[in-house]
Design a protein around this motif. Structure first.
Motif, short mmCIF file in Angstrom:
data_model
loop_
_atom_site.label_atom_id
_atom_site.label_comp_id
_atom_site.label_asym_id
_atom_site.label_seq_id
_atom_site.Cartn_x
_atom_site.Cartn_y
_atom_site.Cartn_z
N SER A 271 50.13 -21.93 -13.92
CA SER A 271 48.76 -22.40 -13.75
C SER A 271 48.21 -22.96 -15.05
O SER A 271 47.50 -23.97 -15.05
CB SER A 271 47.86 -21.26 -13.24
OG SER A 271 47.55 -20.33 -14.27
N LYS A 275 46.99 -26.69 -15.64
CA LYS A 275 45.63 -26.95 -16.12
C LYS A 275 45.66 -27.98 -17.25
O LYS A 275 44.89 -28.96 -17.24
CB LYS A 275 45.00 -25.65 -16.60
CG LYS A 275 43.61 -25.83 -17.21
CD LYS A 275 43.04 -24.50 -17.70
CE LYS A 275 41.66 -24.71 -18.34
NZ LYS A 275 41.09 -23.43 -18.83
N THR A 291 48.75 -23.11 -4.14
CA THR A 291 50.19 -23.21 -4.17
C THR A 291 50.79 -22.56 -2.93
O THR A 291 50.32 -21.52 -2.46
CB THR A 291 50.78 -22.56 -5.43
OG1 THR A 291 52.21 -22.67 -5.41
CG2 THR A 291 50.42 -21.09 -5.53
N LEU A 323 44.94 -20.94 -7.27
CA LEU A 323 45.03 -20.86 -8.73
C LEU A 323 43.75 -21.45 -9.29
O LEU A 323 43.57 -22.67 -9.32
CB LEU A 323 46.25 -21.65 -9.25
CG LEU A 323 47.62 -21.29 -8.66
CD1 LEU A 323 48.69 -22.23 -9.21
CD2 LEU A 323 47.99 -19.85 -8.95
N LEU A 325 41.77 -22.76 -11.89
CA LEU A 325 41.95 -23.27 -13.24
C LEU A 325 40.65 -23.29 -14.03
O LEU A 325 40.67 -23.57 -15.24
CB LEU A 325 42.55 -24.68 -13.18
CG LEU A 325 43.86 -24.82 -12.39
CD1 LEU A 325 44.42 -26.22 -12.53
CD2 LEU A 325 44.88 -23.79 -12.82
#
Length: 472
Positions: A271, A275, A291, A323, A325
């Motif tokens: 992740s 990012k 994901t 995820l 970010l």
């Protein structure tokens, strides 16, 4: 002749000219003794012996039923010769890791021949310091990650794999008439014999799922859609493959320090790399990335159908993990990932019996192809993908493996899964002894500067002190 189970057939129906449903396995070896370097003929013989250990399944090809009335069938290829599937290549000097990755990228851009067993292995020589790589490309209908781990371990051991007698039957290649007749008969059996039993099983599964949801407080488990990002860009058939290495003991220690699982730690590393990549080449989405995380058997009851159960190569489902970010602190983000991953797995467990993979045995191929087409239209027209990327994490062999009667020592074991239409990035993590191999597999031309994905993942690995000593 045996019919494919639904989950194996799904890999056949999901193919397109730009998305062959193939998976990659790469074993990199060094000579055990510098004065005893096996020849290509020695290695070819090792591969032939491995095919013999794997048994009759290596000789099976797939025949589709006209109009995809039902799932394809496995048939023994009467013309099978393992040498037709074993090839040789030599990298130009100096034989670097980058050159090997370029070779793999080109290889994965080519589809497998559909009229013979769906696998091939390349003996790649010319690597630095007398190393050699075995690069295997095989169709996903042949195996999931866990099956392949077992296969690799068995092929590097003296004990043969238990063969499946039914798989070795030398049936004649069936005619189109027989394919259609058998398909209609099997459909009739599925709908008259299996579905009533399945209805009872589904009732029990729903009761178990309700208990699980109440016990764990499961609400969504990652349900919903992903934001539309550049990761969902369309692309052609050309591929780009790169990989990084990390220290498995160091990652395990970091996971203990963070108070999370190794899987959550690996997702956190990926992740952070994603990012940095998105901030560089585009922008962060307003909502969390999503994901698709393949997971193996959940220990749930395997509902048996009249379809063959002896050849069932894919026993996985998918959990969708967000995820976020926008959580700037990595420790805090990993904790969130830990919770979200656990919820997604729990959601998959609680949904036993009514997930799409549970219905695949009963859906004709035409229905699955129409479903795939509808999902693709959903992404392109309504900009609602189910996921932005695939991240899978497979536990590989924990002990050093040897080949060619101990003359070659395996140093690295790499893998990557497939890329379906609507997605342009697959990150596959395999462990091997004390290494964690992180493979990034993308569509060439679909993502801007895709090499930067690996660069940022490598940066994260180094910043966290997880680097593996560079031996090659």
């Amino acid at each position: 002749m045996q019919r494919l189970r639904g989950s194996d057939a799904f890999a056949i129906y999901s193919e397109s000219p730009t998305s062959p449903f193939v998976t990659l396995k790469v074993a990199i070896y060094r000579p055990t003794h510098s004065d005893d370097i096996p020849t290509a003929a020695d290695i070819r013989q090792f591969i032939r012996q491995s095919v013999d250990r794997y048994g009759a399944r290596a000789r099976l090809r797939i025949l589709r039923v006209p109009l995809d009335l039902h799932h394809p069938v496995w048939v023994a290829d009467p013309d099978f010769d393992p040498d037709d599937h074993i090839h040789e290549a030599e990298l130009p000097s100096p034989g670097t890791r980058s050159q090997l990755c370029d070779f793999i990228s080109e290889l994965m851009s080519q589809p497998l021949a559909p009229d013979r067993p769906l696998w091939e292995t390349w003996i790649v020589s010319g690597l630095e310091n007398e190393r050699v790589a075995l690069v295997s490309k095989l169709h996903h209908a042949l195996a999931d990650g866990n099956h392949i781990v077992e296969m690799i371990a068995s092929n590097h051991d003296s004990a043969p794999v238990a063969d499946d007698p039914a798989a070795g039957q030398q049936d004649a290649i069936p005619t189109r008439t027989r394919l259609v007749a058998d398909a209609l008969l099997d459909l009739f059996k599925s709908y008259t014999l299996d579905l009533p039993e399945y209805a009872r099983y589904l009732k029990q599964a729903r009761a178990r799922g309700k208990v699980l949801r109440n016990a764990e407080g499961d609400e969504s488990g990652g349900a919903g859609f992903a934001p539309m990002t550049i990761l969902n860009s369309e692309g052609g058939g050309e591929r780009l493959y790169r990989y990084e290495l990390a220290s498995l003991p160091a990652i395990k220690q970091l996971a203990r320090d963070f108070g999370c699982t190794v899987n959550a730690m690996v997702l956190g590393i990926c992740s952070e790399g994603m990012k940095r990549y998105l901030q560089d080449v585009d922008e962060l989405p307003a909502t969390p990335l999503r994901t698709a995380m393949p997971i193996g058997s959940l220990g749930e009851e395997d509902f048996r159908t009249h379809l063959n159960a002896s050849i069932h190569n894919n026993n996985v489902t998918v959990a969708f993990v967000p995820l976020d970010l926008h959580i700037s602190d990595l420790r805090e983000r990993v904790q969130q990932i830990k919770q979200d991953a656990a919820a997604a797995i729990q959601h998959a467990r609680a949904s036993s019996g009514k997930r799409i993979d549970n219905y695949l045995d009963y859906l004709p191929g035409t229905a699955i192809r129409l479903l795939n087409a509808a999902l693709k239209r959903q992404i392109t027209r309504f900009h609602k993908p189910f996921a932005n990327l695939i991240i899978s994490n497979v536990k590989g062999p924990g002990e050093t493996l040897y080949a060619v009667d101990g003359r070659l020592e395996m140093e690295q074991l790499l893998s990557t899964g497939n890329l379906q239409d609507g997605g342009s990035l697959n990150i596959t993590i395999w462990s091997y002894t004390d290494k964690l191999c992180i493979s990034c597999y993308s569509r060439k031309g679909a993502l801007p500067e895709p090499d930067k994905i690996n660069r940022y993942i490598r940066e994260v690995i180094e910043e966290l002190g997880l680097g593996y000593p560079a031996t090659w």
